[in-house]
Write a protein that holds these residues in place. Structure first.
Motif, PDB file in Angstrom:
ATOM      1  N   TRP A   1       0.873  -1.198  -0.027  1.00 27.25           N
ATOM      2  CA  TRP A   1       0.229  -0.005  -0.051  1.00 27.25           C
ATOM      3  C   TRP A   1       1.266   1.342  -0.369  1.00 27.25           C
ATOM      4  CZ3 TRP A   1      -5.441   0.135  -0.005  1.00 27.25           C
ATOM      5  CH2 TRP A   1      -6.128   1.181   0.447  1.00 27.25           C
TER       6      TRP A   1
ATOM      7  N   MET B   1      -0.862   7.826 -19.439  1.00 28.91           N
ATOM      8  CA  MET B   1      -1.190   8.772 -19.668  1.00 28.91           C
ATOM      9  C   MET B   1      -3.344   9.012 -18.735  1.00 28.91           C
ATOM     10  SD  MET B   1      -0.155  11.056 -21.719  1.00 28.91           S
ATOM     11  CE  MET B   1      -0.686  12.904 -21.608  1.00 28.91           C
TER      12      MET B   1
ATOM     13  N   PHE C   1      -4.340   6.354 -12.168  1.00 30.53           N
ATOM     14  CA  PHE C   1      -5.437   6.832 -11.970  1.00 30.53           C
ATOM     15  C   PHE C   1      -4.052   6.917 -10.733  1.00 30.53           C
ATOM     16  CE2 PHE C   1      -8.297   2.931 -11.595  1.00 30.53           C
ATOM     17  CZ  PHE C   1      -9.420   3.876 -11.412  1.00 30.53           C
TER      18      PHE C   1
ATOM     19  N   TYR D   1      -0.737   8.487 -12.116  1.00 33.67           N
ATOM     20  CA  TYR D   1      -0.110   9.009 -13.206  1.00 33.67           C
ATOM     21  C   TYR D   1      -0.606  10.219 -13.140  1.00 33.67           C
ATOM     22  CZ  TYR D   1       3.243  10.405 -16.586  1.00 33.67           C
ATOM     23  OH  TYR D   1       4.325  11.109 -18.062  1.00 33.67           O
ATOM     24  N   THR D   2      -0.106  11.339 -12.218  1.00 33.13           N
ATOM     25  CA  THR D   2      -0.744  13.019 -12.373  1.00 33.13           C
ATOM     26  C   THR D   2      -0.650  13.663 -13.622  1.00 33.13           C
ATOM     27  OG1 THR D   2       0.734  13.747 -11.156  1.00 33.13           O
ATOM     28  CG2 THR D   2      -1.802  12.748  -9.694  1.00 33.13           C
TER      29      THR D   2
ATOM     30  N   HIS E   1     -22.953   3.890  -5.950  1.00 30.55           N
ATOM     31  CA  HIS E   1     -22.090   4.128  -4.840  1.00 30.55           C
ATOM     32  C   HIS E   1     -21.742   4.868  -3.882  1.00 30.55           C
ATOM     33  CE1 HIS E   1     -21.083   3.752  -9.997  1.00 30.55           C
ATOM     34  NE2 HIS E   1     -20.424   2.413  -8.768  1.00 30.55           N
TER      35      HIS E   1
ATOM     36  N   ASN F   1     -21.819   4.918   0.157  1.00 37.18           N
ATOM     37  CA  ASN F   1     -21.333   4.312   1.613  1.00 37.18           C
ATOM     38  C   ASN F   1     -22.279   3.751   2.527  1.00 37.18           C
ATOM     39  OD1 ASN F   1     -18.661   5.857   0.155  1.00 37.18           O
ATOM     40  ND2 ASN F   1     -19.042   3.847  -0.372  1.00 37.18           N
TER      41      ASN F   1
ATOM     42  N   PRO G   1      -9.123   1.964  -6.385  1.00 39.11           N
ATOM     43  CA  PRO G   1     -10.146   2.257  -6.053  1.00 39.11           C
ATOM     44  C   PRO G   1     -11.340   1.875  -6.792  1.00 39.11           C
ATOM     45  CG  PRO G   1      -9.892   4.336  -7.831  1.00 39.11           C
ATOM     46  CD  PRO G   1      -8.182   3.753  -7.569  1.00 39.11           C
TER      47      PRO G   1
ATOM     48  N   ARG H   1     -20.193  -3.152 -24.016  1.00 35.65           N
ATOM     49  CA  ARG H   1     -21.686  -1.923 -24.139  1.00 35.65           C
ATOM     50  C   ARG H   1     -21.430  -1.934 -25.471  1.00 35.65           C
ATOM     51  NH1 ARG H   1     -17.831   2.756 -21.502  1.00 35.65           N
ATOM     52  NH2 ARG H   1     -16.256   2.485 -22.680  1.00 35.65           N
TER      53      ARG H   1
ATOM     54  N   ALA I   1     -19.501   9.358  -1.991  1.00 30.75           N
ATOM     55  CA  ALA I   1     -19.185   8.122  -2.713  1.00 30.75           C
ATOM     56  C   ALA I   1     -17.798   7.623  -3.021  1.00 30.75           C
ATOM     57  CB  ALA I   1     -19.987   7.782  -3.548  1.00 30.75           C
ATOM     58  N   TRP I   2     -18.020   6.228  -3.224  1.00 27.19           N
ATOM     59  CA  TRP I   2     -17.078   5.443  -3.978  1.00 27.19           C
ATOM     60  C   TRP I   2     -17.041   5.622  -5.559  1.00 27.19           C
ATOM     61  CZ3 TRP I   2     -13.141   2.840  -1.011  1.00 27.19           C
ATOM     62  CH2 TRP I   2     -11.628   2.278  -1.726  1.00 27.19           C
TER      63      TRP I   2
ATOM     64  N   PHE J   1     -14.862   7.789  -7.076  1.00 26.55           N
ATOM     65  CA  PHE J   1     -13.661   8.629  -7.665  1.00 26.55           C
ATOM     66  C   PHE J   1     -13.751   7.315  -8.470  1.00 26.55           C
ATOM     67  CE2 PHE J   1     -13.530   7.466  -2.880  1.00 26.55           C
ATOM     68  CZ  PHE J   1     -12.716   6.753  -2.600  1.00 26.55           C
ATOM     69  N   TYR J   2     -13.722   6.298  -8.600  1.00 28.62           N
ATOM     70  CA  TYR J   2     -12.952   5.689 -10.063  1.00 28.62           C
ATOM     71  C   TYR J   2     -12.893   5.603 -11.445  1.00 28.62           C
ATOM     72  CZ  TYR J   2     -16.925   2.816 -10.728  1.00 28.62           C
ATOM     73  OH  TYR J   2     -17.758   2.531 -10.966  1.00 28.62           O
TER      74      TYR J   2
ATOM     75  N   HIS K   1     -13.331  10.078 -13.300  1.00 28.44           N
ATOM     76  CA  HIS K   1     -13.529  11.141 -13.788  1.00 28.44           C
ATOM     77  C   HIS K   1     -14.585  11.627 -13.289  1.00 28.44           C
ATOM     78  CE1 HIS K   1      -9.228  11.189 -15.142  1.00 28.44           C
ATOM     79  NE2 HIS K   1      -9.976   9.562 -16.326  1.00 28.44           N
TER      80      HIS K   1
ATOM     81  N   ARG L   1     -20.136  11.028 -13.217  1.00 28.50           N
ATOM     82  CA  ARG L   1     -21.216  10.099 -14.077  1.00 28.50           C
ATOM     83  C   ARG L   1     -22.728   9.400 -13.884  1.00 28.50           C
ATOM     84  NH1 ARG L   1     -19.552   3.809 -13.503  1.00 28.50           N
ATOM     85  NH2 ARG L   1     -20.086   2.915 -15.131  1.00 28.50           N
TER      86      ARG L   1
ATOM     87  N   ASP M   1     -23.977   8.242 -10.656  1.00 28.44           N
ATOM     88  CA  ASP M   1     -23.440   9.151  -9.443  1.00 28.44           C
ATOM     89  C   ASP M   1     -24.092  10.682  -9.126  1.00 28.44           C
ATOM     90  OD1 ASP M   1     -21.908   7.095  -8.721  1.00 28.44           O
ATOM     91  OD2 ASP M   1     -20.523   7.648 -10.377  1.00 28.44           O
TER      92      ASP M   1
ATOM     93  N   VAL N   1     -17.107   6.484 -20.094  1.00 25.91           N
ATOM     94  CA  VAL N   1     -16.130   6.079 -18.946  1.00 25.91           C
ATOM     95  C   VAL N   1     -15.102   5.186 -19.005  1.00 25.91           C
ATOM     96  CG1 VAL N   1     -16.761   4.274 -16.669  1.00 25.91           C
ATOM     97  CG2 VAL N   1     -18.421   6.090 -17.546  1.00 25.91           C
ATOM     98  N   GLN N   2     -14.173   5.180 -18.217  1.00 29.69           N
ATOM     99  CA  GLN N   2     -12.794   4.337 -19.347  1.00 29.69           C
ATOM    100  C   GLN N   2     -13.270   3.819 -20.541  1.00 29.69           C
ATOM    101  OE1 GLN N   2     -13.785   1.077 -16.913  1.00 29.69           O
ATOM    102  NE2 GLN N   2     -13.244   2.389 -14.701  1.00 29.69           N
TER     103      GLN N   2
ATOM    104  N   PHE O   1      -4.297  13.206  -6.943  1.00 31.32           N
ATOM    105  CA  PHE O   1      -4.283  11.584  -6.930  1.00 31.32           C
ATOM    106  C   PHE O   1      -5.137  11.221  -8.035  1.00 31.32           C
ATOM    107  CE2 PHE O   1      -3.885  10.386  -2.772  1.00 31.32           C
ATOM    108  CZ  PHE O   1      -2.336   9.952  -2.415  1.00 31.32           C
ATOM    109  N   TYR O   2      -6.486  11.690  -8.148  1.00 23.87           N
ATOM    110  CA  TYR O   2      -7.611  11.254  -9.330  1.00 23.87           C
ATOM    111  C   TYR O   2      -7.463  12.451 -10.856  1.00 23.87           C
ATOM    112  CZ  TYR O   2      -7.979   7.829  -6.119  1.00 23.87           C
ATOM    113  OH  TYR O   2      -8.035   7.240  -4.957  1.00 23.87           O
ATOM    114  N   TYR O   3      -6.297  13.415 -10.392  1.00 19.21           N
ATOM    115  CA  TYR O   3      -6.329  14.497 -11.848  1.00 19.21           C
ATOM    116  C   TYR O   3      -4.945  13.747 -12.791  1.00 19.21           C
ATOM    117  CZ  TYR O   3      -6.529  18.545 -14.947  1.00 19.21           C
ATOM    118  OH  TYR O   3      -6.031  19.669 -15.924  1.00 19.21           O
ATOM    119  N   THR O   4      -5.313  12.910 -13.944  1.00 21.30           N
ATOM    120  CA  THR O   4      -4.178  12.426 -14.552  1.00 21.30           C
ATOM    121  C   THR O   4      -3.998  13.124 -15.778  1.00 21.30           C
ATOM    122  OG1 THR O   4      -6.169  11.647 -15.848  1.00 21.30           O
ATOM    123  CG2 THR O   4      -5.623  10.424 -14.205  1.00 21.30           C
TER     124      THR O   4
ATOM    125  N   PRO P   1      -9.700   7.339  -0.465  1.00 23.45           N
ATOM    126  CA  PRO P   1      -8.126   6.573  -0.768  1.00 23.45           C
ATOM    127  C   PRO P   1      -7.361   6.982  -1.277  1.00 23.45           C
ATOM    128  CG  PRO P   1     -10.010   5.219   0.117  1.00 23.45           C
ATOM    129  CD  PRO P   1     -10.479   6.310   0.438  1.00 23.45           C
ATOM    130  N   PRO P   2      -6.145   6.779  -1.314  1.00 19.45           N
ATOM    131  CA  PRO P   2      -5.474   6.040  -0.828  1.00 19.45           C
ATOM    132  C   PRO P   2      -4.492   6.424   0.300  1.00 19.45           C
ATOM    133  CG  PRO P   2      -3.697   6.428  -2.793  1.00 19.45           C
ATOM    134  CD  PRO P   2      -5.927   7.491  -2.491  1.00 19.45           C
TER     135      PRO P   2
END
Lengths: 390, 390
Positions: free
Chosen positions: A43, A120, A123, A125-126, A227, A229, A325, A335, B42-43, B45-46, B48, B65, B68, B91-92, B123-126, B324-325
């Motif tokens: 971790w 790019m 998660f 890789y900022t 999502h 919790n 995450p 899809r 909410a979970w 953040f996996y 954007h 999304r 969410d 999404v992805q 973390f989540y701003y790639t 997290p993380p």
């Protein structure tokens, strides 16, 4: 965790793709991809760390925080000289950045003007990581290698499948623990606690790992917000909840969702459950090598359209090794428009559901594509569970 | 979660800093910062998602999304028109990116050529997120607002401190659960399971939230690699382990570490423990408003230097709300060169330890800075715990 031979096969497949994509160096920040190629499991992804693959060198490089380097020595197949670390004042500093260190190391090794793949949209890789690599290696040609290793991971080895079978046993135990705990007067967090305990306990034979997402157990109208919790509210008679969880064994996940009613299941809910279980059966029946991801989605759409329903989010995705995450592999999605061809040893979470104003029903299956069709990882009853009110 | 008044105070402090930094728009990707300003929890953040603050508008925008968005309506103080979502095929996807949607929305609102703050190293701003914003708003001036909201968060309100007091009770219960479970013949994962259960169960009065890091319980030589996760090996007599965990209440964390020996504590371990507890006492004694973060570090260094020890990683950091993380706030670090001045209502995890060849000792305290000094969040015994062998 796996044999050195298996890691070398993974490295070779990665190098093959690097040549296909026109890359000589690959800088990986995705913890799943780092672990997949080296075995490094900790971790520590809350600080910047990378694994670097060179197309013309046998071993990769690991670069991370000093206090984690020893963990890399203990958990990877790599030799000590390939495990490097940056000083602790690079950690969460606004002045020094770990990617400055990475760029300097690549320059020092004469790799600074190569064609370098980076991830790019992963998660950890900022935007700043990218900026520092660009500044530190002005001659490099940086190219997006986003899904490169993820696509290698999409096809599982027998050893990986055996890990997922352990994860499958864990998720069955965890779902049963949820069924046992849920009930009138019980708090939502107590169900989450029971699930989490069962996930980490694993079985008497093997222990469980932490899952990449926490238990998602929305109740009533919150099931339409999958999502959110848990809270510490107590369940009441008539509550319906969806439970989406996974089992995890050494970072390999098998997810599963089920639906529970506390007290008698209303007829319209039971009917929705039947539409889903019939639709799952119909969808699984067409899944086999040669079928595309969008054809899987179409089979599901056809099945529920006959009952007047439609679903506008993807109904499944590729699974395997992962870190928080997310437990999806970020490659295949069931899809419209996804032309990926199913092949043996791919593994998926088929994730259909139906959503109403006051609640939703989710029933899912994790599957392995075999030579002739699919095999379910779990054999847990799909029916909506009616928890007796005592 | 908090009163609307409290959220508005947070918004105003954020806007004040935006003007200080020269920013008219602030695009936040850090889930802690998003939750801090809106209540969104909410979970999710996996994928954007962003919260956007406009210096000249009262309410922020939430963009995430589709599935969410309903959760954002349920958990924030914002009005429905300010909650927007992108279609599920973003999404992805390798073709469409959620930040294309965000950029288009800002352009549509006439904000596309403003001075826009983004969180470059969160973390989540790639790197890809940043690229898409740059492409989508060619006239914008994008500026790093990395720690902007994090620094607002560094000073806690009374309501936040009361959440942290609940988190403190949870971490005490969880540590006790670990002490109760650990022992000869018990598997490491069973201790992790007991901790996790206690963390989520919380207390009989309030439930616990998931923590932003899983329990870290390395044993023996692995204590020198503090972020390696548990295995399913059984403990043996003579094993020593460090336990680093947190309690979490509604995303607010109070971390704590302790050290356990299974069977008799060797003399040299007991002595190391005494060096640490004395050092903690000496360090806490100098902490008060006006002291700098590096002075806290110096006090610790002086205390252990008298016994011939030194530590070369930071010995603490700011804590509070987190996802997290990581449970650190990424602002203040107790280390050389950090000139942050301690002020009332700042909260820290003082995290000292000593590391030997065969194992390490970690004993930590989470503290609140008061008007005249500090107050410990927990009152859990600091001594190394000797687990009897039965």
């Amino acid at each position: 965790m796996f044999s050195v031979e298996e890691y070398k096969i993974r490295m070779n497949k990665t190098k093959q793709k690097m040549l296909e994509y026109g890359m000589e160096v690959l800088v990986l920040s995705n913890p799943s991809n780092m672990c997949y190629l080296t075995g490094y499991d900790a971790w520590s992804f809350y600080v910047h760390q990378v694994v670097i693959v060179f197309v013309d060198e046998e071993e990769p490089l690991w670069i991370g925080r000093g206090m984690d380097a020893r963990g890399a020595e203990l958990t990877t197949w790599m030799s000590k000289p390939n495990i490097l670390y940056y000083p602790d004042d690079y950690v969460q500093s606004t002045i020094k950045h770990p990617m400055d260190f990475v760029a300097a190391e690549l320059e020092y090794r004469g790799k600074g003007s190569r064609k370098i793949g980076i991830e790019m949209d992963t998660f950890y890789y900022t935007a700043k990581s990218h900026e520092r690599l660009e500044v530190g290696m002005p001659e490099a040609e940086l190219k997006d290698a986003g899904g490169l290793v993820n696509w290698v991971r999409a096809y599982k080895s027998e050893a990986e499948i055996s890990y997922m079978r352990n994860a499958a046993k864990i998720v069955e135990n965890a779902m049963q623990a949820a069924y046992d705990k849920v009930g009138v007067g019980v708090r939502e967090n107590e169900v989450a606690a029971a699930i989490s305990h069962a996930q980490i306990y694993g079985s008497d034979v093997f222990g469980g790992d932490y899952t990449s997402m926490v238990p998602m157990i929305p109740t009533g109208k919150y099931t339409a917000s999958p999502h959110l919790n848990w809270t510490d509210k107590k369940y009441r008679e008539g509550d319906a909840l969806t439970i989406e969880i996974a089992g995890c064994y050494k970072r390999y996940h098998v997810p599963m969702a089920r639906t529970v009613c506390i007290g008698q299941i209303p007829d319209y809910v039971r009917e929705a459950g039947k539409v889903i279980t019939d639709g799952i059966q119909e969808t699984l029946a067409i899944m086999k090598p040669g079928i595309t991801a969008e054809e899987v989605n179409s089979a599901w759409s056809r099945a529920i359209a006959r009952h007047g329903y439609e679903k506008n989010s993807r109904i499944g995705y590729s699974i395997g090794m992962s870190y928080p995450p997310d437990w999806g592999e970020h490659t295949v999605s069931f899809r419209e428009g996804d032309r990926t061809i199913l092949e043996p040893n791919m593994t998926f979470h088929l994730m259909p559901g139906l959503w109403f104003d006051e609640f939703g029903v989710a029933i899912t299956e994790s599957v392995l594509v075999t030579d002739t069709g699919i095999e379910k990882f779990t054999s847990f009853d799909q029916q909506i569970y009616e928890k007796p009110v005592v």
